[in-house]
Design a protein around this motif. Structure first.
Motif, PDB file in Angstrom:
ATOM      1  N   ALA A  24      30.923  26.315  65.378  1.00  0.00           N
ATOM      2  CA  ALA A  24      30.888  27.735  64.994  1.00  0.00           C
ATOM      3  C   ALA A  24      32.296  28.282  65.192  1.00  0.00           C
ATOM      4  N   ARG A  25      33.181  27.845  64.275  1.00  0.00           N
ATOM      5  CA  ARG A  25      34.614  28.099  64.457  1.00  0.00           C
ATOM      6  C   ARG A  25      35.072  29.306  63.648  1.00  0.00           C
ATOM      7  N   SER A  26      36.263  29.790  63.969  1.00  0.00           N
ATOM      8  CA  SER A  26      36.789  30.991  63.316  1.00  0.00           C
ATOM      9  C   SER A  26      38.292  30.874  63.159  1.00  0.00           C
TER      10      SER A  26
ATOM     11  N   PHE B 151      36.449  21.978  69.959  1.00  0.00           N
ATOM     12  CA  PHE B 151      37.036  20.666  70.231  1.00  0.00           C
ATOM     13  C   PHE B 151      37.840  20.135  69.039  1.00  0.00           C
ATOM     14  N   THR B 152      37.688  20.787  67.848  1.00  0.00           N
ATOM     15  CA  THR B 152      38.601  20.472  66.749  1.00  0.00           C
ATOM     16  C   THR B 152      39.633  21.583  66.649  1.00  0.00           C
ATOM     17  N   ASN B 153      40.757  21.238  66.035  1.00  0.00           N
ATOM     18  CA  ASN B 153      41.694  22.268  65.601  1.00  0.00           C
ATOM     19  C   ASN B 153      42.192  21.815  64.232  1.00  0.00           C
ATOM     20  N   HIS B 154      42.706  22.717  63.449  1.00  0.00           N
ATOM     21  CA  HIS B 154      43.104  22.361  62.078  1.00  0.00           C
ATOM     22  C   HIS B 154      44.091  23.417  61.630  1.00  0.00           C
ATOM     23  N   CYS B 155      45.269  22.992  61.177  1.00  0.00           N
ATOM     24  CA  CYS B 155      46.305  24.000  60.925  1.00  0.00           C
ATOM     25  C   CYS B 155      46.762  24.063  59.475  1.00  0.00           C
TER      26      CYS B 155
ATOM     27  N   PHE C 271      26.144  20.498  63.894  1.00  0.00           N
ATOM     28  CA  PHE C 271      27.141  19.550  63.366  1.00  0.00           C
ATOM     29  C   PHE C 271      27.894  20.299  62.268  1.00  0.00           C
ATOM     30  N   PHE C 272      28.840  19.625  61.629  1.00  0.00           N
ATOM     31  CA  PHE C 272      29.597  20.263  60.536  1.00  0.00           C
ATOM     32  C   PHE C 272      28.778  20.196  59.246  1.00  0.00           C
ATOM     33  N   TRP C 273      27.573  20.852  59.271  1.00  0.00           N
ATOM     34  CA  TRP C 273      26.702  20.863  58.087  1.00  0.00           C
ATOM     35  C   TRP C 273      27.174  21.987  57.169  1.00  0.00           C
ATOM     36  N   MET C 274      28.292  21.789  56.541  1.00  0.00           N
ATOM     37  CA  MET C 274      28.949  22.913  55.850  1.00  0.00           C
ATOM     38  C   MET C 274      28.650  22.846  54.351  1.00  0.00           C
ATOM     39  N   GLN C 275      28.375  24.015  53.760  1.00  0.00           N
ATOM     40  CA  GLN C 275      27.837  24.069  52.398  1.00  0.00           C
ATOM     41  C   GLN C 275      28.805  24.587  51.343  1.00  0.00           C
TER      42      GLN C 275
ATOM     43  N   GLU D 220      43.451  13.812  62.425  1.00  0.00           N
ATOM     44  CA  GLU D 220      42.951  14.279  61.121  1.00  0.00           C
ATOM     45  C   GLU D 220      43.688  15.559  60.727  1.00  0.00           C
ATOM     46  N   GLY D 221      43.237  16.173  59.625  1.00  0.00           N
ATOM     47  CA  GLY D 221      43.718  17.496  59.238  1.00  0.00           C
ATOM     48  C   GLY D 221      45.196  17.574  58.935  1.00  0.00           C
ATOM     49  N   PRO D 222      45.764  16.678  58.090  1.00  0.00           N
ATOM     50  CA  PRO D 222      47.193  16.771  57.803  1.00  0.00           C
ATOM     51  C   PRO D 222      47.527  18.032  57.005  1.00  0.00           C
TER      52      PRO D 222
ATOM     53  N   ILE E 269      38.898  12.398  54.189  1.00  0.00           N
ATOM     54  CA  ILE E 269      38.677  13.837  54.397  1.00  0.00           C
ATOM     55  C   ILE E 269      40.026  14.551  54.498  1.00  0.00           C
ATOM     56  N   ASP E 270      39.975  15.849  54.441  1.00  0.00           N
ATOM     57  CA  ASP E 270      41.107  16.728  54.756  1.00  0.00           C
ATOM     58  C   ASP E 270      42.319  16.560  53.829  1.00  0.00           C
ATOM     59  N   PRO E 271      42.166  16.866  52.536  1.00  0.00           N
ATOM     60  CA  PRO E 271      43.291  16.762  51.610  1.00  0.00           C
ATOM     61  C   PRO E 271      44.342  17.843  51.838  1.00  0.00           C
TER      62      PRO E 271
ATOM     63  N   TYR F  83      45.176  28.391  62.304  1.00  0.00           N
ATOM     64  CA  TYR F  83      44.427  27.385  63.051  1.00  0.00           C
ATOM     65  C   TYR F  83      43.008  27.906  63.234  1.00  0.00           C
ATOM     66  N   HIS F  84      42.153  27.168  63.931  1.00  0.00           N
ATOM     67  CA  HIS F  84      40.826  27.735  64.206  1.00  0.00           C
ATOM     68  C   HIS F  84      40.445  27.585  65.675  1.00  0.00           C
ATOM     69  N   THR F  85      39.558  28.485  66.100  1.00  0.00           N
ATOM     70  CA  THR F  85      39.062  28.494  67.478  1.00  0.00           C
ATOM     71  C   THR F  85      37.530  28.673  67.446  1.00  0.00           C
TER      72      THR F  85
ATOM     73  N   ALA G  82      30.974  20.157  53.220  1.00  0.00           N
ATOM     74  CA  ALA G  82      32.059  20.871  52.540  1.00  0.00           C
ATOM     75  C   ALA G  82      33.162  21.122  53.565  1.00  0.00           C
ATOM     76  N   TRP G  83      34.016  20.146  53.742  1.00  0.00           N
ATOM     77  CA  TRP G  83      34.996  20.180  54.834  1.00  0.00           C
ATOM     78  C   TRP G  83      36.340  20.741  54.377  1.00  0.00           C
ATOM     79  N   ALA G  84      37.403  20.438  55.125  1.00  0.00           N
ATOM     80  CA  ALA G  84      38.665  21.175  55.036  1.00  0.00           C
ATOM     81  C   ALA G  84      39.343  21.141  53.659  1.00  0.00           C
ATOM     82  N   PRO G  85      39.556  22.321  53.024  1.00  0.00           N
ATOM     83  CA  PRO G  85      40.120  22.397  51.671  1.00  0.00           C
ATOM     84  C   PRO G  85      41.608  22.737  51.662  1.00  0.00           C
TER      85      PRO G  85
ATOM     86  N   THR H 182      34.360  30.713  60.085  1.00  0.00           N
ATOM     87  CA  THR H 182      35.269  30.157  59.085  1.00  0.00           C
ATOM     88  C   THR H 182      36.120  29.075  59.739  1.00  0.00           C
ATOM     89  N   THR H 183      36.495  28.055  58.977  1.00  0.00           N
ATOM     90  CA  THR H 183      37.162  26.879  59.563  1.00  0.00           C
ATOM     91  C   THR H 183      38.349  26.429  58.721  1.00  0.00           C
ATOM     92  N   ASP H 184      39.162  25.556  59.289  1.00  0.00           N
ATOM     93  CA  ASP H 184      40.123  24.742  58.535  1.00  0.00           C
ATOM     94  C   ASP H 184      40.979  25.576  57.583  1.00  0.00           C
ATOM     95  N   PRO H 185      41.711  26.583  58.084  1.00  0.00           N
ATOM     96  CA  PRO H 185      42.414  27.508  57.194  1.00  0.00           C
ATOM     97  C   PRO H 185      43.550  26.853  56.414  1.00  0.00           C
TER      98      PRO H 185
HETATM   99  O1  FUB Z   1      35.502  21.284  59.334  1.00  0.00           O
HETATM  100  C1  FUB Z   1      35.050  19.939  59.263  1.00  0.00           C
HETATM  101  C2  FUB Z   1      36.070  19.007  59.860  1.00  0.00           C
HETATM  102  O2  FUB Z   1      36.369  19.398  61.202  1.00  0.00           O
HETATM  103  C3  FUB Z   1      37.410  19.025  59.172  1.00  0.00           C
HETATM  104  O3  FUB Z   1      37.409  18.306  57.975  1.00  0.00           O
HETATM  105  C4  FUB Z   1      38.275  18.490  60.237  1.00  0.00           C
HETATM  106  O4  FUB Z   1      39.641  18.664  60.011  1.00  0.00           O
HETATM  107  C5  FUB Z   1      37.763  19.241  61.450  1.00  0.00           C
HETATM  108  O5  FUB Z   1      38.335  20.517  61.532  1.00  0.00           O
END
Ligand code: FUB
Length: 456
Positions: free
Chosen positions: A294-296, A265-269, A55-59, A214-216, A147-149, A282-284, A91-94, A30-33
């Motif tokens: 493969a973040r959590s 290598f990414t983090n998102h808070c 890659f971030f091939w997220m569905q 990124e990731g505001p 990205i990253d609303p 955040y994610h690790t 399907a990136w950060a919501p 799970t990512t981008d909480p």
């Molecule tokens: O999860 C995909 C992207 O990676 C996000 O949109 C970015 O913030 C970074 O976490």
């Protein structure tokens, strides 16, 4: 994924310790909480890294909730790329916010219309959906930076949508939350506002004119506006800026979570206050087989400094402490867990989310379970098995703790042919305990699926 997990002694002691709660979802990556508090429950909206991705091939996006900060319920995926006719990838950060009883779910995804990234908004009547595309088209479209609303509704009712990598954009949303007035604004990224570029930036990351990447995450507290973000290019740390106005000028305030061993290598808070306690999400890459793709998600409680600034927050294995107990005499969903080992979840229209991929030795830990003064007489669970079933050993306080109940589960003729199984308890267990559902059966095959359990 589970078959190849080798649990080291260190890992095992982390799993078995009562406070080892991070990463707090173990059944998938799970990512981008993005936390949201509503009606006594804290929800977290997430992305989902696929097993084995390069890659971030997220569905899809997923939702989890808690009432006690230690047991998290998996609500599955109420929104995915296919819910947007104009989207086809990433399907990136919501983030989801509530307004007037409706829930607005803002997501970035790749647009078929422009071949670049776009931001869409789905709407639902409950925090867990169902959600549907609110306007049938992107809110903004046509830029790889889209990205990253993040959305915040100010005290005067004006809602703001910020987003972007490596630019920072914002619009003023209309009251309907699905359209905006005026232009797309670009925030000027001065060193005073967002910090100096890291001297460690790689040549190809020199596009990051400053610290912001990124990731505001945008919100207001005690009259001050906060913009938290991933910073420093790759790898990312978390930093923040503050302002007296929702649209700046911004003042760079420093790092919150410095570069450290997160395994990603990414983090998102995201930040939320729940039952009087502020939490930093955040994610690790810290689950087995975890990493950059493969973040959590993880969480830390923190206290603001007296002047409203942030302390330094470091990742821990302990995460949050319990702020409530769980009632085992109510029906408890199988997918409500403080920790689990070896399990996955699935969902369908009839059952909702249930626990699957159960093999001999797998387990669920449920923390801070309050049996009150009485001892339970029976334990029951709803399960389904297309093979021969197995059993559930209910243990107290640790995986090797006393067995309070042993529930045989037989084959039911199908993996979604559900039956309720019931057994007497072996002993009284008054008070508050951690509970372990230890799954037993023949080695090798899947044993059964679990929908819910309860004591009487
Ligand atoms: O999860 C995909 C992207 O990676 C996000 O949109 C970015 O913030 C970074 O976490």
């Amino acid at each position: 994924m589970r078959k190849s997990i080798i649990i080291s002694v260190g890992m095992l002691s982390c799993i078995l310790s009562a406070s080892a709660d991070n990463p707090f979802v173990q059944t998938c990556f799970t990512t981008d909480p993005a936390p949201m508090v509503h009606d006594g429950t804290l929800y977290v909206y997430t992305g989902h890294d696929e097993d084995g991705a390069d890659f971030f091939w997220m569905q899809e996006w997923r939702v989890y909730s808690t009432k006690d900060m230690v047991n998290w319920t998996d609500h599955g995926s109420p929104l995915a790329i296919e819910d947007f006719s104009w989207g086809d990838d990433r399907a990136w950060a919501p983030q989801c916010v509530e307004r007037n009883g409706k829930f607005y779910f803002y997501v970035p995804l790749h647009s078929k219309l422009t071949g670049a990234m776009a931001i869409g908004v789905a709407v639902g009547d409950s925090p867990t959906g169902p959600f549907k595309d609110a306007i049938g088209k992107p809110l903004v479209d046509g830029d790889w930076a889209y990205i990253d609303p993040t959305v915040y509704i100010d005290d005067d009712g004006q809602a703001y949508l910020y987003w972007g990598n490596p630019e920072i954009f914002y619009v003023k949303l209309n009251d309907d939350m699905v359209s905006y007035s005026g232009d797309v604004n670009v925030v000027e990224q001065t060193v005073e506002g967002f910090g100096a570029p890291s001297p460690k930036l790689r040549e190809k990351d020199k596009k990051y004119k400053d610290n912001y990447t990124e990731g505001p995450w945008f919100y207001k507290r005690n009259g001050k506006y906060y913009l938290l973000y991933a910073a420093g290019g790759v790898p990312e740390h978390i930093a923040y800026s503050m302002s007296d106005s929702p649209t700046g000028p911004w003042k760079y305030m420093g790092e919150i979570m410095p570069l450290c061993d997160t395994g990603s290598f990414t983090n998102h808070c995201g930040v939320a206050e729940f039952k009087g306690q502020p939490y930093f999400f955040y994610h690790t890459g810290k689950l087995p087989k975890g990493g950059g793709f493969a973040r959590s998600i993880a969480v830390e409680p923190f206290e603001y400094n007296a002047d409203g600034t942030f302390p330094t927050i470091m990742p821990t294995e302990e995460g949050a402490k319990a702020v409530d107990t769980l009632n085992p005499y109510d029906r408890v969903e199988g997918e409500t867990m403080a920790w689990s080992n070896g399990l996955k979840t699935k969902q369908n229209a009839q059952t909702g989310v249930y626990v699957t991929d159960i093999h001999d030795g797998d387990f669920i830990k449920v923390a801070n379970v309050n049996f009150m003064s009485g001892g339970p007489k029976t334990f029951e669970a709803r399960a389904a098995s297309g093979l021969r079933g197995g059993s559930i050993e209910v243990r107290m306080d640790s995986i090797g703790g006393p067995v309070v109940a042993e529930l045989p589960v037989t084959g039911t003729g199908g993996w979604e042919t559900w039956q309720t199984f019931k057994t007497s308890c072996k002993s009284e267990v008054p008070g508050v305990h951690d509970l372990y559902l230890l799954f037993k059966g023949r080695k090798g095959p899947e044993l059964f699926n679990l929908d819910w359990w309860r004591f009487e």
